[in-house]
Write a protein that holds these residues in place. Structure first.
Motif, PDB file in Angstrom:
ATOM      1  N   PRO A  85       0.822  -1.200   0.000  1.00  0.00           N
ATOM      2  CA  PRO A  85       0.000   0.000   0.000  1.00  0.00           C
ATOM      3  C   PRO A  85       0.865   1.264   0.000  1.00  0.00           C
ATOM      4  CG  PRO A  85      -0.056  -1.046   2.154  1.00  0.00           C
ATOM      5  CD  PRO A  85       0.710  -1.952   1.252  1.00  0.00           C
ATOM      6  N   LEU A  86       0.196   2.379  -0.284  1.00  0.00           N
ATOM      7  CA  LEU A  86       0.880   3.659  -0.283  1.00  0.00           C
ATOM      8  C   LEU A  86       1.443   3.956   1.098  1.00  0.00           C
ATOM      9  CD1 LEU A  86      -1.661   5.700  -2.411  1.00  0.00           C
ATOM     10  CD2 LEU A  86       0.577   4.842  -3.146  1.00  0.00           C
ATOM     11  N   LYS A  87       2.523   4.711   1.123  1.00  0.00           N
ATOM     12  CA  LYS A  87       3.195   5.037   2.376  1.00  0.00           C
ATOM     13  C   LYS A  87       3.430   6.541   2.460  1.00  0.00           C
ATOM     14  CE  LYS A  87       5.615   0.751   1.736  1.00  0.00           C
ATOM     15  NZ  LYS A  87       4.878   0.501   0.496  1.00  0.00           N
ATOM     16  N   VAL A  88       3.174   7.087   3.632  1.00  0.00           N
ATOM     17  CA  VAL A  88       3.495   8.481   3.909  1.00  0.00           C
ATOM     18  C   VAL A  88       4.353   8.505   5.160  1.00  0.00           C
ATOM     19  CG1 VAL A  88       2.577  10.726   4.618  1.00  0.00           C
ATOM     20  CG2 VAL A  88       1.425   9.436   2.819  1.00  0.00           C
ATOM     21  N   LEU A  89       5.479   9.169   5.072  1.00  0.00           N
ATOM     22  CA  LEU A  89       6.374   9.333   6.204  1.00  0.00           C
ATOM     23  C   LEU A  89       6.128  10.707   6.810  1.00  0.00           C
ATOM     24  CD1 LEU A  89       8.805   8.142   7.760  1.00  0.00           C
ATOM     25  CD2 LEU A  89      10.278   9.430   6.192  1.00  0.00           C
ATOM     26  N   VAL A  90       5.827  10.728   8.097  1.00  0.00           N
ATOM     27  CA  VAL A  90       5.645  11.989   8.820  1.00  0.00           C
ATOM     28  C   VAL A  90       6.808  12.061   9.794  1.00  0.00           C
ATOM     29  CG1 VAL A  90       4.116  13.379  10.255  1.00  0.00           C
ATOM     30  CG2 VAL A  90       3.135  11.775   8.589  1.00  0.00           C
ATOM     31  N   TRP A  91       7.605  13.135   9.666  1.00  0.00           N
ATOM     32  CA  TRP A  91       8.836  13.183  10.448  1.00  0.00           C
ATOM     33  C   TRP A  91       9.201  14.599  10.841  1.00  0.00           C
ATOM     34  CZ3 TRP A  91      13.516  14.929   7.860  1.00  0.00           C
ATOM     35  CH2 TRP A  91      13.339  15.218   6.500  1.00  0.00           C
ATOM     36  N   ASP A  92      10.025  14.669  11.891  1.00  0.00           N
ATOM     37  CA  ASP A  92      10.476  15.955  12.404  1.00  0.00           C
ATOM     38  C   ASP A  92      11.848  16.280  11.831  1.00  0.00           C
ATOM     39  OD1 ASP A  92      10.373  18.201  14.508  1.00  0.00           O
ATOM     40  OD2 ASP A  92      12.311  17.231  14.862  1.00  0.00           O
TER      41      ASP A  92
END
Length: 134
Positions: A85-92
């Motif tokens: 599936p699609l992936k989104v990385l949320v990061w600081d």
């Protein structure tokens, strides 16, 4: 929206969120659910690093999608399952929350998808635009 903002491959899209990482992840998962998509996993990579005695900036990977949209893509190109599936990385990034994912056009080119199947992946752009909107 800015492509290649992190100095990486131009096939990577990075957008800036005005919310902290945890709030951005919560907003994303809520949006995925509201749109009737499937949330496959939320991986808190910082927490996993800490369990191994290591430190990592806030980094969360969200895997989601629509089997109705993704299955035809994988049927046409089985190796597309490496990116679905699609992936989104949320990061600081030093106090700035970033939302990063592989550009749908990059995935379409990688797996030689025609316009119809490429369209099955394109919704991530509008979703992340809405995610980072104030």
């Amino acid at each position: 929206m800015a492509e290649d903002e992190t100095g990486n491959d131009p096939g990577i899209v990075t957008k800036l969120s005005h919310l902290p990482v945890a709030d951005t992840v919560k907003r994303l998962t809520d949006m995925v659910s509201a749109k009737g998509m499937r949330l496959f996993a939320v991986i808190d990579q910082r927490a996993e690093a800490q369990q191994a005695g290591l430190d990592l900036r806030e980094t969360t990977l969200v895997l989601f999608g629509s089997p109705a949209a993704g299955t035809p893509v994988m049927a046409a190109s089985p190796l597309a399952a490496l990116d679905l599936p699609l992936k989104v990385l949320v990061w600081d990034d030093e106090g700035q929350t970033k939302v990063t994912y592989t550009a749908p056009a990059t995935l379409a080119a990688r797996y030689h998808l025609g316009p119809g199947l490429a369209g099955n992946l394109a919704g991530i752009n509008a979703l992340t635009d809405a995610l980072v909107a104030p």
